[in-house]
Design a protein around this motif. Structure first.
Motif, PDB file in Angstrom:
ATOM      1  N   GLU A 189       0.800  -1.216   0.000  1.00  0.00           N
ATOM      2  CA  GLU A 189       0.000   0.000   0.000  1.00  0.00           C
ATOM      3  C   GLU A 189       0.836   1.271   0.000  1.00  0.00           C
ATOM      4  O   GLU A 189       0.392   2.306  -0.498  1.00  0.00           O
ATOM      5  N   PHE A 190       2.019   1.227   0.599  1.00  0.00           N
ATOM      6  CA  PHE A 190       2.837   2.429   0.721  1.00  0.00           C
ATOM      7  C   PHE A 190       3.905   2.475  -0.370  1.00  0.00           C
ATOM      8  O   PHE A 190       4.431   1.439  -0.781  1.00  0.00           O
ATOM      9  N   TRP A 191       4.261   3.667  -0.787  1.00  0.00           N
ATOM     10  CA  TRP A 191       5.296   3.836  -1.814  1.00  0.00           C
ATOM     11  C   TRP A 191       6.700   3.758  -1.215  1.00  0.00           C
ATOM     12  O   TRP A 191       7.676   3.846  -1.927  1.00  0.00           O
ATOM     13  N   TYR A 192       6.815   3.586   0.069  1.00  0.00           N
ATOM     14  CA  TYR A 192       8.097   3.647   0.766  1.00  0.00           C
ATOM     15  C   TYR A 192       9.140   2.716   0.133  1.00  0.00           C
ATOM     16  O   TYR A 192       8.799   1.690  -0.464  1.00  0.00           O
ATOM     17  N   PRO A 193      10.409   3.047   0.295  1.00  0.00           N
ATOM     18  CA  PRO A 193      11.478   2.274  -0.365  1.00  0.00           C
ATOM     19  C   PRO A 193      11.813   0.984   0.368  1.00  0.00           C
ATOM     20  O   PRO A 193      12.802   0.882   1.080  1.00  0.00           O
ATOM     21  N   TRP A 194      10.980  -0.022   0.198  1.00  0.00           N
ATOM     22  CA  TRP A 194      11.222  -1.316   0.837  1.00  0.00           C
ATOM     23  C   TRP A 194      12.411  -2.002   0.181  1.00  0.00           C
ATOM     24  O   TRP A 194      12.636  -1.825  -0.996  1.00  0.00           O
ATOM     25  N   PRO A 195      13.127  -2.839   0.893  1.00  0.00           N
ATOM     26  CA  PRO A 195      12.937  -3.183   2.300  1.00  0.00           C
ATOM     27  C   PRO A 195      13.531  -2.131   3.240  1.00  0.00           C
ATOM     28  O   PRO A 195      14.325  -1.281   2.821  1.00  0.00           O
ATOM     29  N   TYR A 196      13.137  -2.220   4.493  1.00  0.00           N
ATOM     30  CA  TYR A 196      13.633  -1.310   5.533  1.00  0.00           C
ATOM     31  C   TYR A 196      15.131  -1.540   5.709  1.00  0.00           C
ATOM     32  O   TYR A 196      15.595  -2.664   5.854  1.00  0.00           O
ATOM     33  N   ILE A 197      15.892  -0.437   5.720  1.00  0.00           N
ATOM     34  CA  ILE A 197      17.346  -0.489   5.850  1.00  0.00           C
ATOM     35  C   ILE A 197      17.770   0.376   7.031  1.00  0.00           C
ATOM     36  O   ILE A 197      17.238   1.474   7.234  1.00  0.00           O
ATOM     37  N   GLU A 198      18.715  -0.102   7.813  1.00  0.00           N
ATOM     38  CA  GLU A 198      19.314   0.704   8.874  1.00  0.00           C
ATOM     39  C   GLU A 198      20.802   0.411   8.948  1.00  0.00           C
ATOM     40  O   GLU A 198      21.276  -0.584   8.380  1.00  0.00           O
ATOM     41  N   GLU A 260      15.711   8.111   6.608  1.00  0.00           N
ATOM     42  CA  GLU A 260      16.566   9.148   6.041  1.00  0.00           C
ATOM     43  C   GLU A 260      16.270   9.314   4.554  1.00  0.00           C
ATOM     44  O   GLU A 260      16.303  10.431   4.020  1.00  0.00           O
ATOM     45  N   THR A 261      15.957   8.227   3.882  1.00  0.00           N
ATOM     46  CA  THR A 261      15.611   8.274   2.464  1.00  0.00           C
ATOM     47  C   THR A 261      14.268   8.952   2.248  1.00  0.00           C
ATOM     48  O   THR A 261      14.089   9.746   1.321  1.00  0.00           O
ATOM     49  N   ILE A 262      13.303   8.675   3.117  1.00  0.00           N
ATOM     50  CA  ILE A 262      11.951   9.215   2.959  1.00  0.00           C
ATOM     51  C   ILE A 262      11.868  10.685   3.358  1.00  0.00           C
ATOM     52  O   ILE A 262      11.316  11.512   2.632  1.00  0.00           O
ATOM     53  N   LEU A 263      12.410  11.017   4.553  1.00  0.00           N
ATOM     54  CA  LEU A 263      12.334  12.378   5.098  1.00  0.00           C
ATOM     55  C   LEU A 263      13.678  12.747   5.708  1.00  0.00           C
ATOM     56  O   LEU A 263      13.828  12.839   6.934  1.00  0.00           O
ATOM     57  N   GLY A 264      14.642  12.954   4.858  1.00  0.00           N
ATOM     58  CA  GLY A 264      15.992  13.222   5.343  1.00  0.00           C
ATOM     59  C   GLY A 264      16.136  14.493   6.147  1.00  0.00           C
ATOM     60  O   GLY A 264      17.050  14.621   6.958  1.00  0.00           O
ATOM     61  N   ASN A 265      15.222  15.462   5.961  1.00  0.00           N
ATOM     62  CA  ASN A 265      15.295  16.698   6.735  1.00  0.00           C
ATOM     63  C   ASN A 265      14.775  16.517   8.157  1.00  0.00           C
ATOM     64  O   ASN A 265      14.974  17.380   9.012  1.00  0.00           O
ATOM     65  N   GLU A 266      14.109  15.378   8.421  1.00  0.00           N
ATOM     66  CA  GLU A 266      13.573  15.115   9.758  1.00  0.00           C
ATOM     67  C   GLU A 266      14.259  13.951  10.462  1.00  0.00           C
ATOM     68  O   GLU A 266      14.326  13.918  11.697  1.00  0.00           O
ATOM     69  N   TYR A 267      14.753  12.986   9.701  1.00  0.00           N
ATOM     70  CA  TYR A 267      15.340  11.785  10.294  1.00  0.00           C
ATOM     71  C   TYR A 267      16.731  11.561   9.714  1.00  0.00           C
ATOM     72  O   TYR A 267      16.878  11.240   8.537  1.00  0.00           O
ATOM     73  N   GLY A 268      17.745  11.720  10.563  1.00  0.00           N
ATOM     74  CA  GLY A 268      19.106  11.560  10.107  1.00  0.00           C
ATOM     75  C   GLY A 268      19.659  10.174  10.373  1.00  0.00           C
ATOM     76  O   GLY A 268      18.978   9.289  10.895  1.00  0.00           O
ATOM     77  N   PHE A 269      20.923   9.990  10.044  1.00  0.00           N
ATOM     78  CA  PHE A 269      21.568   8.686  10.225  1.00  0.00           C
ATOM     79  C   PHE A 269      21.809   8.372  11.694  1.00  0.00           C
ATOM     80  O   PHE A 269      21.626   7.236  12.131  1.00  0.00           O
ATOM     81  N   TRP A 270      22.212   9.362  12.494  1.00  0.00           N
ATOM     82  CA  TRP A 270      22.653   9.083  13.861  1.00  0.00           C
ATOM     83  C   TRP A 270      21.488   8.864  14.815  1.00  0.00           C
ATOM     84  O   TRP A 270      21.467   7.884  15.547  1.00  0.00           O
ATOM     85  N   ALA A 271      20.532   9.787  14.859  1.00  0.00           N
ATOM     86  CA  ALA A 271      19.288   9.619  15.630  1.00  0.00           C
ATOM     87  C   ALA A 271      19.519   9.324  17.106  1.00  0.00           C
ATOM     88  O   ALA A 271      18.804   8.525  17.705  1.00  0.00           O
ATOM     89  N   ASN A 272      20.513   9.957  17.711  1.00  0.00           N
ATOM     90  CA  ASN A 272      20.729   9.805  19.142  1.00  0.00           C
ATOM     91  C   ASN A 272      19.735  10.680  19.910  1.00  0.00           C
ATOM     92  O   ASN A 272      19.441  11.805  19.514  1.00  0.00           O
ATOM     93  N   VAL A 273      19.233  10.182  21.030  1.00  0.00           N
ATOM     94  CA  VAL A 273      18.217  10.893  21.809  1.00  0.00           C
ATOM     95  C   VAL A 273      18.826  12.126  22.491  1.00  0.00           C
ATOM     96  O   VAL A 273      19.872  12.026  23.140  1.00  0.00           O
ATOM     97  N   ASN A 274      18.164  13.262  22.332  1.00  0.00           N
ATOM     98  CA  ASN A 274      18.610  14.492  22.991  1.00  0.00           C
ATOM     99  C   ASN A 274      17.394  15.378  23.237  1.00  0.00           C
ATOM    100  O   ASN A 274      16.720  15.781  22.280  1.00  0.00           O
ATOM    101  N   PRO A 275      17.090  15.703  24.505  1.00  0.00           N
ATOM    102  CA  PRO A 275      15.903  16.519  24.789  1.00  0.00           C
ATOM    103  C   PRO A 275      16.002  17.936  24.257  1.00  0.00           C
ATOM    104  O   PRO A 275      14.973  18.606  24.069  1.00  0.00           O
ATOM    105  N   GLU A 276      17.218  18.420  23.991  1.00  0.00           N
ATOM    106  CA  GLU A 276      17.405  19.809  23.569  1.00  0.00           C
ATOM    107  C   GLU A 276      17.362  19.979  22.050  1.00  0.00           C
ATOM    108  O   GLU A 276      17.399  21.104  21.550  1.00  0.00           O
ATOM    109  N   VAL A 277      17.296  18.878  21.325  1.00  0.00           N
ATOM    110  CA  VAL A 277      17.228  18.953  19.864  1.00  0.00           C
ATOM    111  C   VAL A 277      15.847  18.467  19.423  1.00  0.00           C
ATOM    112  O   VAL A 277      15.555  17.266  19.466  1.00  0.00           O
ATOM    113  N   PRO A 278      14.964  19.372  19.018  1.00  0.00           N
ATOM    114  CA  PRO A 278      13.596  18.971  18.649  1.00  0.00           C
ATOM    115  C   PRO A 278      13.542  18.288  17.297  1.00  0.00           C
ATOM    116  O   PRO A 278      14.424  18.450  16.454  1.00  0.00           O
TER     117      PRO A 278
END
Length: 322
Positions: A189-198, A260-278
């Motif tokens: 159903e979704f156009w997303y770039p399957w398969p999921y890669i990390e 990162e492929t779908i929404l690179g401006n919102e989800y980066g490669f590192w994705a470490n948790v930080n309360p000060e970075v929205p």
């Protein structure tokens, strides 16, 4: 006199489920079923029943808990942790646990390839026989601002890296999930770039916290939680923690991950948790515990900074937290 100051992330023993009750939960469920008390139960108990489906690896669990990894919060109930899930292969809503039961997890092979001494394919049950299984209580923080605390069973990712025997020039490890449109409606159903890669750097992959998950609450991992093999990197947001892995590759090139492929401006490669970075669309300063519904302050690296902060020293200019 020696006074021990408890660290902020440690879990008081009083908050954990008593061992005798936890170990005997299956006989309790069987007794309820025999008495007909489960007949009218809602979806939460239904999820527990589904997770009790026989699994070839069931005899391996429960495994010894590693007390090095704790948190100062109560464990999330199994019924909650196994029914409030993201798994876009099966849909974009939280109640995908029923749909995920269609995923066949035997036979299941993992390909190990790329920059390794010898590429191989290994069946999940053969892999389990070779790995040092243990249980770890980790906190899981979703980028959507909810969190949970669960006891994962599995083995250190470093042990799998050792088995893979990567070549010295390998800099990254890449994970790939299954692709099966016949059972996963989201892949149709979704156009997303399957398969999921990390992906992770080799330093992240061999950090002591990086964990390959094969079980949950002393049982084989439920399908909706990523059976039969998923990644847990508790200092990162949950979308990095790929489910139902079928391929692990070693490379010199940094992979571009799924979100990162779908929404690179919102989800980066590192994705470490930080309360000060929205996030681009919401704050990450607080989170909701899905077990207690409490609003809690988010901790940098999800509270695991003492283990992982050194991985990112001197990396100015990198978008480490989103």
């Amino acid at each position: 006199m020696l006074i021990r100051i408890r660290k902020g992330w440690e879990l008081p023993e009083a908050t954990a489920t008593p061992e005798a009750i936890f170990r005997d939960r299956r006989s309790v469920l069987r007794g309820l079923a025999a008495g007909g008390l489960l007949a009218g139960a809602g979806p939460l108990l239904g999820a527990a029943a589904a997770a009790e489906t026989p699994d070839p690896s069931a005899g391996l669990y429960p495994v010894q808990r590693n007390l090095r990894y704790k948190f100062s919060r109560p464990l999330t109930p199994f019924e909650t942790a196994s029914t409030y899930n993201n798994f876009y292969e099966f849909g974009s809503h939280k109640g995908i646990w029923k749909l995920a039961q269609k995923l066949p997890i035997r036979p299941w092979e993992i390909a190990i390839d790329g920059l390794v001494a010898e590429p191989k394919r290994i069946a999940i049950d053969d892999l389990l026989k070779q790995m040092p299984l243990e249980e770890r209580v980790y906190r899981h923080r979703c980028v959507e601002r909810w969190s949970m605390v669960v006891p994962w069973s599995g083995f250190p990712l470093a042990a799998l890296v050792k088995l893979a025997d990567p070549k010295p020039e390998a800099k990254y490890i890449v994970f790939e999930t299954f692709q099966n449109k016949d059972v996963a409606p989201g892949q149709k159903e979704f156009w997303y770039p399957w398969p999921y890669i990390e992906g992770l750097t080799m330093a992240e992959a061999t950090n002591e916290l990086a964990f390959m998950v094969t079980g949950l609450y002393g049982k084989p991992l439920p399908k909706q939680n990523g059976a039969p093999l998923r990644l847990a990197t508790p200092w990162k947001y949950g979308f990095k923690q790929i489910k139902s892995i079928v391929r692990i590759s070693f490379t010199t090139e940094r992979p571009k991950s799924y979100w990162e492929t779908i929404l690179g401006n919102e989800y980066g490669f590192w994705a470490n948790v930080n309360p000060e970075v929205p996030h681009r669309r919401w704050s990450q300063a607080t989170e909701r515990d899905i077990g207690t519904n409490e609003s809690l302050p988010t901790q940098i690296y999800n509270g695991y900074g003492e283990y992982v902060a050194g991985l990112y020293e001197g990396m100015s200019g990198e978008r480490l937290f989103m």
